[in-house]
Design an enzyme around this catalytic site. Structure first.
Site, PDB file in Angstrom:
ATOM      1  N   ARG A 248      48.987  57.646  37.860  1.00 54.11           N
ATOM      2  CA  ARG A 248      47.726  57.191  37.260  1.00 54.11           C
ATOM      3  C   ARG A 248      47.542  57.839  35.891  1.00 54.11           C
ATOM      4  O   ARG A 248      46.991  57.222  34.971  1.00 54.11           O
ATOM      5  CB  ARG A 248      46.554  57.533  38.181  1.00 54.11           C
ATOM      6  CG  ARG A 248      46.574  56.735  39.493  1.00 54.11           C
ATOM      7  CD  ARG A 248      45.383  57.084  40.373  1.00 54.11           C
ATOM      8  NE  ARG A 248      45.379  56.344  41.618  1.00 54.11           N
ATOM      9  CZ  ARG A 248      45.921  56.790  42.757  1.00 54.11           C
ATOM     10  NH1 ARG A 248      46.537  57.964  42.794  1.00 54.11           N
ATOM     11  NH2 ARG A 248      45.857  56.057  43.865  1.00 54.11           N
TER      12      ARG A 248
ATOM     13  N   VAL B 169      35.906  52.294  37.294  1.00 50.37           N
ATOM     14  CA  VAL B 169      36.987  52.058  38.266  1.00 50.37           C
ATOM     15  C   VAL B 169      38.350  52.304  37.606  1.00 50.37           C
ATOM     16  O   VAL B 169      39.319  52.676  38.268  1.00 50.37           O
ATOM     17  CB  VAL B 169      36.912  50.612  38.827  1.00 50.37           C
ATOM     18  CG1 VAL B 169      38.065  50.315  39.779  1.00 50.37           C
ATOM     19  CG2 VAL B 169      35.586  50.373  39.537  1.00 50.37           C
TER      20      VAL B 169
ATOM     21  N   ASN C 265      41.630  53.679  35.809  1.00 48.77           N
ATOM     22  CA  ASN C 265      42.381  54.921  36.026  1.00 48.77           C
ATOM     23  C   ASN C 265      42.913  55.523  34.728  1.00 48.77           C
ATOM     24  O   ASN C 265      43.069  54.784  33.748  1.00 48.77           O
ATOM     25  CB  ASN C 265      43.572  54.633  36.948  1.00 48.77           C
ATOM     26  CG  ASN C 265      43.198  54.742  38.404  1.00 48.77           C
ATOM     27  OD1 ASN C 265      42.459  55.631  38.802  1.00 48.77           O
ATOM     28  ND2 ASN C 265      43.721  53.823  39.211  1.00 48.77           N
TER      29      ASN C 265
ATOM     30  N   ARG D 151      41.101  53.702  53.179  1.00 48.47           N
ATOM     31  CA  ARG D 151      42.525  53.735  53.575  1.00 48.47           C
ATOM     32  C   ARG D 151      42.712  54.647  54.780  1.00 48.47           C
ATOM     33  O   ARG D 151      43.367  54.288  55.756  1.00 48.47           O
ATOM     34  CB  ARG D 151      43.368  54.223  52.384  1.00 48.47           C
ATOM     35  CG  ARG D 151      43.517  53.150  51.324  1.00 48.47           C
ATOM     36  CD  ARG D 151      44.394  53.581  50.168  1.00 48.47           C
ATOM     37  NE  ARG D 151      44.629  52.430  49.301  1.00 48.47           N
ATOM     38  CZ  ARG D 151      44.705  52.471  47.981  1.00 48.47           C
ATOM     39  NH1 ARG D 151      44.572  53.619  47.333  1.00 48.47           N
ATOM     40  NH2 ARG D 151      44.928  51.376  47.285  1.00 48.47           N
TER      41      ARG D 151
ATOM     42  N   HIS E  36      41.143  61.536  42.252  1.00 45.36           N
ATOM     43  CA  HIS E  36      41.794  60.318  42.744  1.00 45.36           C
ATOM     44  C   HIS E  36      43.258  60.364  42.315  1.00 45.36           C
ATOM     45  O   HIS E  36      43.642  59.779  41.316  1.00 45.36           O
ATOM     46  CB  HIS E  36      41.083  59.100  42.153  1.00 45.36           C
ATOM     47  CG  HIS E  36      41.608  57.797  42.650  1.00 45.36           C
ATOM     48  ND1 HIS E  36      41.763  57.517  43.989  1.00 45.36           N
ATOM     49  CD2 HIS E  36      42.015  56.689  41.985  1.00 45.36           C
ATOM     50  CE1 HIS E  36      42.233  56.291  44.122  1.00 45.36           C
ATOM     51  NE2 HIS E  36      42.415  55.772  42.925  1.00 45.36           N
TER      52      HIS E  36
HETATM   53  N1  LIG Z   1      39.489  53.741  40.982  1.00 48.78           N
HETATM   54  C1  LIG Z   1      40.316  53.140  41.823  1.00 48.78           C
HETATM   55  O1  LIG Z   1      40.335  53.446  43.004  1.00 48.78           O
HETATM   56  C2  LIG Z   1      41.211  52.027  41.317  1.00 48.78           C
HETATM   57  C3  LIG Z   1      41.835  51.165  42.233  1.00 48.78           C
HETATM   58  C4  LIG Z   1      42.627  50.120  41.739  1.00 48.78           C
HETATM   59  C5  LIG Z   1      42.781  49.970  40.361  1.00 48.78           C
HETATM   60  N2  LIG Z   1      42.205  50.851  39.519  1.00 48.78           N
HETATM   61  C6  LIG Z   1      42.330  50.735  38.067  1.00 48.78           C
HETATM   62  O2  LIG Z   1      41.526  49.644  37.617  1.00 48.78           O
HETATM   63  C7  LIG Z   1      42.059  49.135  36.395  1.00 48.78           C
HETATM   64  C8  LIG Z   1      42.215  47.616  36.500  1.00 48.78           C
HETATM   65  O3  LIG Z   1      43.200  47.270  37.451  1.00 48.78           O
HETATM   66  P1  LIG Z   1      43.611  45.743  37.644  1.00 48.78           P
HETATM   67  O4  LIG Z   1      44.569  45.694  38.762  1.00 48.78           O
HETATM   68  O5  LIG Z   1      42.405  44.869  37.664  1.00 48.78           O
HETATM   69  O6  LIG Z   1      44.389  45.482  36.261  1.00 48.78           O
HETATM   70  P2  LIG Z   1      44.634  44.071  35.547  1.00 48.78           P
HETATM   71  O7  LIG Z   1      45.708  44.290  34.549  1.00 48.78           O
HETATM   72  O8  LIG Z   1      44.772  42.998  36.541  1.00 48.78           O
HETATM   73  O9  LIG Z   1      43.243  43.809  34.764  1.00 48.78           O
HETATM   74  C9  LIG Z   1      42.802  44.593  33.711  1.00 48.78           C
HETATM   75  C10 LIG Z   1      41.995  43.693  32.789  1.00 48.78           C
HETATM   76  O10 LIG Z   1      41.404  44.492  31.760  1.00 48.78           O
HETATM   77  C11 LIG Z   1      41.325  43.664  30.615  1.00 48.78           C
HETATM   78  N3  LIG Z   1      41.071  44.447  29.415  1.00 48.78           N
HETATM   79  C12 LIG Z   1      41.942  45.209  28.700  1.00 48.78           C
HETATM   80  N4  LIG Z   1      41.313  45.746  27.631  1.00 48.78           N
HETATM   81  C13 LIG Z   1      40.031  45.319  27.675  1.00 48.78           C
HETATM   82  C14 LIG Z   1      38.878  45.547  26.869  1.00 48.78           C
HETATM   83  N5  LIG Z   1      38.943  46.313  25.775  1.00 48.78           N
HETATM   84  N6  LIG Z   1      37.733  44.943  27.205  1.00 48.78           N
HETATM   85  C15 LIG Z   1      37.650  44.147  28.296  1.00 48.78           C
HETATM   86  N7  LIG Z   1      38.700  43.907  29.112  1.00 48.78           N
HETATM   87  C16 LIG Z   1      39.872  44.480  28.805  1.00 48.78           C
HETATM   88  C17 LIG Z   1      42.676  42.950  30.610  1.00 48.78           C
HETATM   89  O11 LIG Z   1      42.656  41.820  29.771  1.00 48.78           O
HETATM   90  C18 LIG Z   1      42.841  42.612  32.078  1.00 48.78           C
HETATM   91  O12 LIG Z   1      42.333  41.327  32.391  1.00 48.78           O
HETATM   92  C19 LIG Z   1      43.393  49.881  36.178  1.00 48.78           C
HETATM   93  O13 LIG Z   1      43.196  50.958  35.295  1.00 48.78           O
HETATM   94  C20 LIG Z   1      43.723  50.402  37.570  1.00 48.78           C
HETATM   95  O14 LIG Z   1      44.564  51.538  37.530  1.00 48.78           O
HETATM   96  C21 LIG Z   1      41.405  51.863  39.972  1.00 48.78           C
END
Ligand SMILES: NC(=O)c1ccc[n+]([C@@H]2O[C@H](COP(=O)([O-])OP(=O)(O)OC[C@H]3O[C@@H](n4cnc5c(N)ncnc54)[C@H](O)[C@@H]3O)[C@@H](O)[C@H]2O)c1
Length: 308
Positions: free
Chosen positions: A88, A118, A120, A151, A175
């Site tokens: 991460r 949310v 990472n 989980r 996390h």
């Molecule tokens: N906290 C948690 O438990 C947890 C769990 C799962 C995923 N995540 C994190 O959440 C994030 C998103 O994951 P995902 O699977 O949806 O990724 P993803 O790639 O499917 O979606 C990310 C989206 O962000 C958009 N984006 C990028 N820059 C942007 C900006 N400046 N303004 C608006 N939108 C923008 C992209 O166009 C994309 O559609 C990642 O960082 C992932 O690591 C966190």
């Protein structure tokens, strides 16, 4: 509806979150992304499911923050996600810039919003949003503990062949791989799991929980988990918009609680209309405190590079 939630980032987590919020009729939803057309398309698609789902929540997709104005809650899911072989923390520099920009833009149009992060690396991105926004700590926090606990609850239910509804799990810390699942506070209908399975099986569940995200990344190969993460963000949003006062594990800014100061770390919190209304402290053993301190160090490490 008289409640509005903005989801920033219309990717896997964001779009699934928007869908879940709409299906549960929790709020009107604005899905915003930088990619043109994509959030509009997904928003319309989700809206077109509403007659079948029986939901009157309105969903729109946009590239313009003006449409997000007056949101009660803003959930930031924008940024890149992990691929196999990445930690991460490898996402730090890219997501730092993205989360900073999203926080600034969203707050300009929704100055009274509660911010839930949310993206990472979660605890570091919470700190970015907290510092950039200048909001009080009860209005900026992160979603991870609900996912990590979910989980663990799943693995407990699978192990014992019991309903997931009877399971509760307690996961503290950052996390990441150093998160601290606490078996003695993890129960089935109030019975600690340490009474219900062997120490080896407890240990196996603890380890699988800590690497739960990596397990999904390795299977998917193209991205990271989103069904369970979006469910976690919905549960927290519901607790806020319905003023539930639910006790849920959240990444909270600590100022002395659990002996920690000046960082975001996963701890049990009370969530309600005002946001994160209270951090709940429980007694920890010496080993548990040591594990939490190690997890805190792992959270501080990437933040040194960002110098916030
Ligand atoms: N906290 C948690 O438990 C947890 C769990 C799962 C995923 N995540 C994190 O959440 C994030 C998103 O994951 P995902 O699977 O949806 O990724 P993803 O790639 O499917 O979606 C990310 C989206 O962000 C958009 N984006 C990028 N820059 C942007 C900006 N400046 N303004 C608006 N939108 C923008 C992209 O166009 C994309 O559609 C990642 O960082 C992932 O690591 C966190």
């Amino acid at each position: 509806m008289n409640r509005k939630v903005t989801v920033v980032g219309g990717g896997n987590v964001g779009a699934t979150l928007a869908q879940r919020l709409a299906d549960k009729e929790l709020a009107d939803v604005v899905l915003i992304d930088i990619v043109e057309g994509m959030p509009q398309g997904k928003g319309l698609d989700i809206m077109e499911a509403a007659p079948v789902e029986g939901s009157d929540a309105r969903v729109i997709g946009t590239n313009d923050y003006k449409d997000t104005a007056g949101s009660d809650v803003v959930v930031i899911t924008a940024g890149i996600a992990r691929k196999p072989g990445m930690s991460r923390d490898d996402l730090l520099n890219t997501n730092y810039k993205i989360v900073k920009e999203c926080t600034e833009q969203a707050l300009k149009h929704s100055p009274n919003a509660i911010l839930m992060v949310v993206s990472n690396p979660l605890d570091a991105m919470c700190q970015v949003a907290y510092k950039v926004s200048g909001l009080p700590k009860h209005r900026v926090f992160g979603m991870a503990g609900v996912l990590d606990s979910a989980r663990m609850r799943t693995f407990i239910a699978m192990e014992l062949g019991v309903s997931v509804e009877n399971t509760h799990a307690f996961v503290l810390g950052g996390h990441g791989d150093t998160m601290v699942p606490l078996p003695r506070y993890s129960t089935v209908s109030g019975i600690p799991i340490t009474e219900l399975m062997s120490p080896e099986r407890v240990d196996a569940i603890v380890k699988r929980t800590a690497s739960g995200g990596a397990e999904i990344v390795a299977l998917l190969k193209t991205g990271s988990a989103y069904y369970a993460p979006s469910a976690g963000a919905v549960q927290m949003t519901e607790a806020i918009v319905k003023d539930h006062k639910r006790i849920l594990p959240c990444a909270a800014w600590l100022e002395g609680e659990y002996g920690m100061k000046g960082l975001f770390l996963g701890v049990p919190c009370k969530l309600g209309r005002k946001g994160l209304e209270q951090v709940i402290e429980v007694d920890l053993t010496q080993d548990e405190r040591a594990a939490l301190a190690k997890s805190a160090e792992a959270v501080r490490e990437p933040m040194r590079a960002v110098k916030l």
